[in-house]
Motif scaffolding. Structure first.
Motif, short mmCIF file in Angstrom:
data_model
loop_
_atom_site.label_atom_id
_atom_site.label_comp_id
_atom_site.label_asym_id
_atom_site.label_seq_id
_atom_site.Cartn_x
_atom_site.Cartn_y
_atom_site.Cartn_z
N ILE A 117 0.84 -1.20 0.00
CA ILE A 117 0.00 0.00 0.00
C ILE A 117 0.88 1.25 0.00
CG2 ILE A 117 -1.60 1.36 1.41
CD1 ILE A 117 -2.93 -1.37 2.15
N ARG A 118 1.95 1.24 0.79
CA ARG A 118 2.87 2.39 0.80
C ARG A 118 3.50 2.60 -0.57
NH1 ARG A 118 5.60 1.53 6.69
NH2 ARG A 118 4.01 2.68 7.82
N ILE A 119 3.90 1.52 -1.22
CA ILE A 119 4.49 1.62 -2.56
C ILE A 119 3.44 2.17 -3.53
CG2 ILE A 119 5.32 0.26 -4.52
CD1 ILE A 119 6.71 -1.57 -2.41
N ALA A 120 2.21 1.69 -3.44
CA ALA A 120 1.15 2.15 -4.34
C ALA A 120 0.87 3.63 -4.14
CB ALA A 120 -0.12 1.34 -4.11
N ILE A 121 0.86 4.09 -2.90
CA ILE A 121 0.63 5.52 -2.63
C ILE A 121 1.73 6.35 -3.27
CG2 ILE A 121 0.67 7.27 -0.79
CD1 ILE A 121 -0.83 5.16 0.96
N LYS A 122 2.98 5.90 -3.12
CA LYS A 122 4.10 6.62 -3.72
C LYS A 122 3.98 6.60 -5.25
CE LYS A 122 9.16 6.79 -3.91
NZ LYS A 122 9.13 7.41 -5.19
N ILE A 125 1.27 6.38 -7.03
CA ILE A 125 0.18 7.26 -7.45
C ILE A 125 0.67 8.70 -7.52
CG2 ILE A 125 -2.04 8.26 -6.73
CD1 ILE A 125 -2.74 5.40 -5.70
N LYS A 126 1.41 9.12 -6.51
CA LYS A 126 1.96 10.49 -6.50
C LYS A 126 2.91 10.69 -7.67
CE LYS A 126 1.68 11.17 -1.50
NZ LYS A 126 2.44 11.26 -0.24
N ASP A 127 3.79 9.72 -7.89
CA ASP A 127 4.74 9.81 -9.00
C ASP A 127 4.02 9.83 -10.35
OD1 ASP A 127 6.78 9.76 -7.15
OD2 ASP A 127 7.38 7.68 -7.55
N ARG A 128 2.98 9.01 -10.49
CA ARG A 128 2.22 8.96 -11.74
C ARG A 128 1.52 10.29 -12.00
NH1 ARG A 128 -0.23 4.61 -14.83
NH2 ARG A 128 0.75 3.23 -13.32
N GLN A 160 1.25 15.14 -15.22
CA GLN A 160 1.21 16.60 -15.25
C GLN A 160 2.36 17.13 -16.11
OE1 GLN A 160 1.78 18.50 -11.46
NE2 GLN A 160 0.80 20.39 -12.14
N GLN A 161 3.56 16.59 -15.90
CA GLN A 161 4.71 17.01 -16.70
C GLN A 161 4.51 16.66 -18.17
OE1 GLN A 161 7.92 15.00 -14.74
NE2 GLN A 161 8.23 16.65 -13.25
#
Length: 185
Positions: free
Chosen positions: A138-143, A145-148, A153-154
């Motif tokens: 779950i922690r990896i998935a949260i990270k 999601i933020k990275d994605r 956006q970029q």
């Protein structure tokens, strides 16, 4: 259970999967890794059996059968693995087993989650218990999601400024830059 079609094949498959543990020596571990694709496919076959068409009672009976043969143990052993393909197949099997809230299957799953024995240890030899592995995922998935979100956006900003940034470049250079801009996350 004998009247359920294919039960003997299911029993055989379950036995093989229940004994699938990563050996501690390098040679045995290499063989285990080589067979991961087959293991994942076998777990997916079990999930497919559970999702087969039928009324609610037929599905409940299949869940009880798979659970009685060690299906909940497979879920805990494989969903806890560090190897993503094994974990994903284990989680998928767990979803199929728990679908429609079968109380007997839920009780067996809870019993296993409370255990601190080898029966519930990850099949790939990693040391995390089920809940620790889920917390890490779950922690990896949260990270991710933020990275994605940041990447998308970029990517959108690069699309908006593409014409200006590629002004005066050759068609080949523009095509290469366009490919880079459109590259998926």
């Amino acid at each position: 259970w004998a009247e359920i079609e294919g039960v003997e094949h299911t029993q055989s498959l379950m036995k093989q999967l229940l004994h699938a543990n990563a050996p501690r020596d390098e040679e045995g571990y290499a063989a285990f890794v080589a067979e991961q694709g087959l293991t994942v496919m076998s777990l997916r076959v079990l999930a497919t059996i559970l999702r087969a068409p039928g009324d609610e009672e037929e599905q409940r009976q299949r869940q009880l059968l798979i659970s009685s043969l060690g299906g909940c143990t497979l879920v805990v052993k494989f969903a806890s693995c560090r190897e993503s393909s094994l974990a994903s197949a284990g989680i998928d099997l767990g979803i199929a087993l728990l679908k429609q809230g079968n109380a007997q299957v839920q009780e067996e799953m809870l019993r296993l989650l409370k255990l601190d024995t080898g029966e519930a240890m990850p099949a790939d030899g990693s040391k995390e218990h089920f809940l620790e592995a889920m917390k890490r995922r779950i922690r990896i998935a949260i990270k991710e999601i933020k990275d994605r979100k940041m990447y998308l956006q970029q990517q959108e900003e690069r699309r908006e400024s593409f014409e200006e940034a590629t002004e005066g470049l050759s068609q080949r250079a523009k095509a290469m830059m366009k490919e880079d801009v459109e590259r998926p996350f």
